[in-house]
Design an enzyme around this catalytic site. Structure first.
Site, short mmCIF file in Angstrom:
data_model
loop_
_atom_site.label_atom_id
_atom_site.label_comp_id
_atom_site.label_asym_id
_atom_site.label_seq_id
_atom_site.Cartn_x
_atom_site.Cartn_y
_atom_site.Cartn_z
N GLU A 57 0.81 -1.22 0.00
CA GLU A 57 0.00 0.00 0.00
C GLU A 57 0.84 1.27 0.00
O GLU A 57 0.50 2.25 -0.68
CB GLU A 57 -0.95 -0.01 1.20
CG GLU A 57 -2.11 -0.98 1.08
CD GLU A 57 -1.72 -2.42 1.34
OE1 GLU A 57 -2.50 -3.33 0.97
OE2 GLU A 57 -0.62 -2.64 1.90
N HIS A 126 -10.87 -6.35 8.34
CA HIS A 126 -11.62 -6.13 7.10
C HIS A 126 -12.90 -5.35 7.36
O HIS A 126 -13.81 -5.37 6.53
CB HIS A 126 -11.99 -7.47 6.45
CG HIS A 126 -10.82 -8.31 6.05
ND1 HIS A 126 -10.14 -9.08 6.95
CD2 HIS A 126 -10.22 -8.50 4.85
CE1 HIS A 126 -9.15 -9.72 6.33
NE2 HIS A 126 -9.19 -9.39 5.06
#
Length: 334
Positions: A57, A126
């Site tokens: 990321e 998540h």
């Protein structure tokens, strides 16, 4: 369209309109994204415009900053908002400051898309709602849509913006609207319900809230998934609430908020993220500063718990219609 289709349509339109737009991230190319938001775009525009990346990321956002500085308009997908933390240095120290550091010579026209919130039993890594972190950073715009029409128009506006935008997408809303209960279908309440999304180009302005229900008794400030929950709570409680979908958290539409609270004299704030230092705290301060002499009761916050995300108790963690209705009643009794 549902929200997935609306987001896909927005990227499709912008890839076709502007050769400088590129879409990349983990699994967004061949696979079409884990939630299918980029499905078919690589086939249509080729792997130089829509492409997969490593699971890195910080590298994704660093690359996007460089691309933006050289004139491209990157649309980066972070697979889950929970994964964005390794990239925060690039967002905060580089993307958000580039215009200011370069005295306007360079900008970072980057759109960072990320599914946020719970509802899929994804557990602690998540399911997070990190929006408050980004609203603290000068130079970043933070957007959270609540319905397909807004999602498409806001995403087009975000891609066209010359500064970085964090575009958080509530995953509970991807495949259609609901009524705030996790086990019931819904007749869409929005002005533009699912299915009524124009095929062509249009924009929804950044920094402008939407009054999705007019009312006289109490103002409800919310965004994303909680707009649907708030609408259900108002209907089931019988309280004449005015529900405002903020849509963009920063820049905030303070005028719409102030006009509503001065009219109703009461305010309830609802968000899925944890309570302490959540964006509701900032909203509460803004209302207090601007509407003190109009308030007839203390401001009420209805939020997630101050705890790590509880996988097995996911639906108890969310503010549901019952908890929001209790908040409405507290505001009315104050």
């Amino acid at each position: 369209m549902n929200m997935v289709q609306a987001l896909n349509a927005a990227m499709d339109i912008m890839l076709g309109r502007d050769a400088n737009v590129v879409v990349f991230g983990e699994d967004v190319g061949y696979f079409g994204g884990v939630f299918r938001c980029t499905e078919g775009l690589q086939r249509k525009y080729g792997p130089s415009r829509v492409f997969d990346t490593p699971i890195a990321e910080a590298g994704l956002l660093a690359t996007a900053v460089g691309m933006g500085a050289y004139g491209l308009r990157p649309v980066v997908e972070i697979q889950f908002a929970d994964y964005i933390y390794p990239a925060t240095d690039q967002l905060i120290s580089e993307a958000a400051r580039l215009r200011y550091r370069s005295v306007g010579d360079f900008t970072a026209p980057i759109t960072v898309r990320a599914p946020c919130g719970g509802g899929i039993f994804g557990g602690q890594t998540h399911s997070q709602s990190p929006e408050a972190i980004f609203t603290h950073v000068c130079g970043l715009t933070t957007v959270i849509p609540s319905n397909p029409y807004d999602a498409k128009g806001l995403l087009i506006s975000a891609i066209e913006d010359d500064d970085p935008v964090i575009f958080l997408e509530p995953k509970r809303l991807y495949n259609g609207p609901f009524d705030g209960h996790h086990d019931r279908p819904v007749t869409p309440w929005t002005e533009h319900p699912a299915g009524e999304v124009p095929d062509g180009y249009y924009t929804v302005p950044l920094g402008k809230a939407s009054v999705v229900r007019s009312g006289e008794a109490v103002t409800v400030l919310t965004y994303g998934t909680m707009v649907h929950v708030a609408m259900t709570a108002v209907a089931e409680s019988g309280v004449d609430g005015e529900v405002i979908d903020l849509r963009t958290l920063i820049p905030i539409d303070i005028d719409t908020i102030v006009d509503s609270v001065r009219k109703t004299g009461r305010c309830v704030i609802v968000h899925e993220a944890t309570r302490t230092s959540g964006f509701g705290a900032e909203l509460s301060a803004l209302v207090q500063e601007n509407c003190f002499y109009s308030l007839e009761a203390p401001i009420v916050r209805v939020t997630g718990w101050d705890t790590p995300y509880p996988h097995s108790l996911e639906w108890d963690y969310f503010p549901g219609p019952k908890r929001v209705a209790e908040g409405l009643r507290r505001a009315m009794e104050g």
